[in-house]
Design an enzyme around this catalytic site. Structure first.
Site, mmCIF file in Angstrom:
data_model
loop_
_atom_site.group_PDB
_atom_site.id
_atom_site.type_symbol
_atom_site.label_atom_id
_atom_site.label_comp_id
_atom_site.label_asym_id
_atom_site.label_seq_id
_atom_site.Cartn_x
_atom_site.Cartn_y
_atom_site.Cartn_z
ATOM 1 N N TYR A 107 -14.796 17.672 -15.891
ATOM 2 C CA TYR A 107 -15.326 16.158 -15.885
ATOM 3 C C TYR A 107 -16.411 16.361 -14.655
ATOM 4 O O TYR A 107 -16.260 16.578 -13.471
ATOM 5 C CB TYR A 107 -14.353 15.291 -15.717
ATOM 6 C CG TYR A 107 -14.933 13.703 -15.136
ATOM 7 C CD1 TYR A 107 -15.778 13.186 -16.244
ATOM 8 C CD2 TYR A 107 -14.531 13.114 -14.087
ATOM 9 C CE1 TYR A 107 -16.387 11.843 -15.894
ATOM 10 C CE2 TYR A 107 -14.967 11.878 -13.828
ATOM 11 C CZ TYR A 107 -15.842 11.321 -14.695
ATOM 12 O OH TYR A 107 -16.328 10.057 -14.484
ATOM 13 N N ASP A 113 -5.837 18.645 -14.221
ATOM 14 C CA ASP A 113 -6.198 17.598 -14.781
ATOM 15 C C ASP A 113 -5.629 17.649 -16.162
ATOM 16 O O ASP A 113 -6.193 18.225 -16.986
ATOM 17 C CB ASP A 113 -7.822 17.331 -14.788
ATOM 18 C CG ASP A 113 -8.093 15.819 -15.087
ATOM 19 O OD1 ASP A 113 -7.058 15.316 -16.051
ATOM 20 O OD2 ASP A 113 -9.205 15.379 -14.659
ATOM 21 N N LYS A 142 -7.338 6.768 -19.457
ATOM 22 C CA LYS A 142 -7.660 7.161 -20.840
ATOM 23 C C LYS A 142 -6.387 7.038 -21.794
ATOM 24 O O LYS A 142 -5.906 6.072 -22.011
ATOM 25 C CB LYS A 142 -7.867 8.513 -20.731
ATOM 26 C CG LYS A 142 -9.143 8.884 -19.261
ATOM 27 C CD LYS A 142 -10.354 8.069 -19.813
ATOM 28 C CE LYS A 142 -11.103 8.527 -18.393
ATOM 29 N NZ LYS A 142 -12.246 7.501 -18.444
ATOM 30 N N ARG A 176 0.907 -1.061 -0.029
ATOM 31 C CA ARG A 176 -0.013 0.011 -0.216
ATOM 32 C C ARG A 176 1.026 1.375 0.079
ATOM 33 O O ARG A 176 0.497 2.374 -0.439
ATOM 34 C CB ARG A 176 -1.099 -0.074 1.212
ATOM 35 C CG ARG A 176 -2.033 1.150 1.343
ATOM 36 C CD ARG A 176 -3.003 0.982 2.199
ATOM 37 N NE ARG A 176 -2.787 0.320 3.399
ATOM 38 C CZ ARG A 176 -2.312 0.842 4.380
ATOM 39 N NH1 ARG A 176 -1.831 2.097 4.409
ATOM 40 N NH2 ARG A 176 -1.912 0.142 5.695
HETATM 41 C C1 LIG Z 1 -10.813 14.563 -17.593
HETATM 42 C C2 LIG Z 1 -11.159 13.454 -16.630
HETATM 43 N N1 LIG Z 1 -10.737 13.241 -15.253
HETATM 44 C C3 LIG Z 1 -10.760 12.279 -14.390
HETATM 45 C C4 LIG Z 1 -11.439 11.048 -14.694
HETATM 46 C C5 LIG Z 1 -11.735 10.248 -13.889
HETATM 47 O O1 LIG Z 1 -10.952 9.058 -14.150
HETATM 48 P P1 LIG Z 1 -11.144 7.580 -13.814
HETATM 49 O O2 LIG Z 1 -12.424 7.086 -14.437
HETATM 50 O O3 LIG Z 1 -10.107 6.707 -14.109
HETATM 51 O O4 LIG Z 1 -11.569 7.220 -12.080
HETATM 52 C C6 LIG Z 1 -12.206 11.126 -15.907
HETATM 53 C C7 LIG Z 1 -12.938 9.894 -16.323
HETATM 54 O O5 LIG Z 1 -13.858 10.063 -17.418
HETATM 55 C C8 LIG Z 1 -12.064 12.221 -16.780
HETATM 56 O O6 LIG Z 1 -12.290 12.161 -18.247
#
Ligand SMILES: Cc1ncc(COP(=O)(O)O)c(C=O)c1O
Length: 395
Positions: free
Chosen positions: A112, A186, A211, A54
């Site tokens: 998001y 992000d 992604k 962990r």
């Molecule tokens: C821009 C963005 N950030 C964060 C996330 C969250 O990621 P995860 O689905 O891997 O938890 C997503 C999910 O679609 C996203 O599109």
């Protein structure tokens, strides 16, 4: 001489010493010490080493450190990084690691949907207020920071999901630095191949590696990166460790493999998306296309300034709105209807009924996420096959 049962239980190392060519998946929950003194030194960080899964795992740490090298490529910066078990846990440990009750987080309304929900339903419950503003208005941001010292962190996405709205990273971080506030981005949509936010002054970067960094749609994971080692260790890594947000070695390994083809994939994502966006923009049934590589996109000049190309994500609205959007999606034969992005194949999503379903409809509409908006994660197939499918569905 061991008895039979003991022999079955005993660890049995491979007697050959040849090193593996590819990073192995270290499927182990703990690491053994030569003696107790070594264990003490490693726990006290007087010696480098692994302790408990962990806290860190060689497969996850190698993956994190490779992403850190990509985010700081061709700079003299040194980033620290940790893999997490989802993009969402990356956002969670970043925000809760940095902020305390009474602090405020400044963000934009058009990010998001899951992140907006996390901020409202989990973070705000800890007495951390979420403040929304247009982050491309430096005077407004300056005014907010000047008036309110409890705004400790500015959190943003550029290009943002799903409108591809862009934030001028350098302009925003300049104001934040002036008032000594942290900034976190992000960078999922752009990846370090197209945009390196540390170069523009941000303190923290995160990704849903689910992604583009993975690219093949076969793992859920995230990564958080920071430049200040003490801050990173005490706030981010520590929160990861205490909340059990660590990434499994198998998921990290899938990301590690995916990253190897990032540049090749992104080049093709970008050229395909530019072609499809341009074609759709000129289609009589299409009301609007959101793609930062189009001169018509309101944030095209910002994207041009800070991205080397414009990515594989786009969204569009049809003139006939909601019903036509849904019927168009149902007619697709080649593109997949799937609620993710950044895979090698083309994926279509309807944000208002999926990724942004739980976002207040008023907030959604104000952020440009109309009920008829269709998001396309343009894949790396032959672009003509993608176009043929989209056009037959629209027509
Ligand atoms: C821009 C963005 N950030 C964060 C996330 C969250 O990621 P995860 O689905 O891997 O938890 C997503 C999910 O679609 C996203 O599109």
């Amino acid at each position: 001489m061991l008895r039979f049962e003991s022999l079955t239980v005993r660890e049995w190392p491979d007697p050959k010493t040849t090193a593996p060519h590819i990073l192995p998946i270290y499927a182990t929950s703990s690491f053994s010490f030569e003696d107790i003194q070594q264990g003490i030194r490693i726990f006290a960080r007087e010696e480098e080493g692994h302790t408990y899964g962990r806290y860190g795992n060689p497969t996850a740490e190698a993956t994190a450190s490779k992403i850190a090298a990509l985010e700081t490529f061709s700079t003299n910066l040194n980033a620290h990084a940790v893999m997490t078990n989802a993009g969402m846990s990356a956002v969670h440990i970043l925000v809760t690691g940095l902020l305390q009750a009474g602090d405020k987080l400044l963000t934009q309304p058009n990010i998001y949907g899951g992140t907006t929900e996390l901020l409202q339903q989990v973070v705000a419950q800890r007495n951390i207020e979420i403040v929304y503003a247009n982050l491309n208005d430096p005077e407004l941001v300056e005014d907010l920071l000047k008036k309110d010292p409890s705004i400790k962190l500015i959190y943003f996405e550029t290009p943002a999901n799903p409108t591809l709205a862009c934030v001028d990273i350098a302009a925003l971080t300049a104001v934040a630095k002036q008032y000594q506030r942290w900034t976190a981005i992000d960078n999922t949509f752009a990846t370090p191949y197209l945009q390196q936010p540390f170069l523009h002054g941000v303190d923290f970067i995160l990704h849903s590696t689910t992604k583009y960094l993975n690219g093949h749609g076969n793992s859920i994971a995230g990564v958080v990166l920071g430049l200040n080692e003490d801050l990173f260790r005490s706030r981010i890594w520590n929160t990861m460790k205490l909340t059990g947000a660590n990434c499994s070695p198998f998921e990290a390994w899938l990301v590690y493999q995916g990253v190897k083809t990032l540049a090749l994939r992104m080049d093709k994502h970008c050229s395909n998306a530019q072609l499809i966006a341009t074609t759709l923009e000129n289609h009589p049934a299409v009301y609007k296309v959101n793609y930062p590589g189009l001169a018509s996109h309101p944030d095209h000049p910002i994207a041009k300034k800070q991205m080397s190309a414009f990515g594989g994500m786009m969204s569009f609205e049809l003139k006939e709105g909601f019903d036509k959007a849904l019927s168009t999606m149902n007619k697709l034969k080649f593109c997949s209807l799937a609620p993710t992005l950044g895979d090698v194949d083309t994926l279509i999503l309807h944000p208002a009924s999926s990724s942004h379903l739980k976002v207040n409809p008023e907030v959604r509409r104000k952020a440009g996420i109309s009920d008829g908006l269709i998001r396309v994660s343009v894949g790396i197939e032959d672009p003509q096959d993608i176009l043929d499918d989209l056009l037959q569905a629209i027509d």
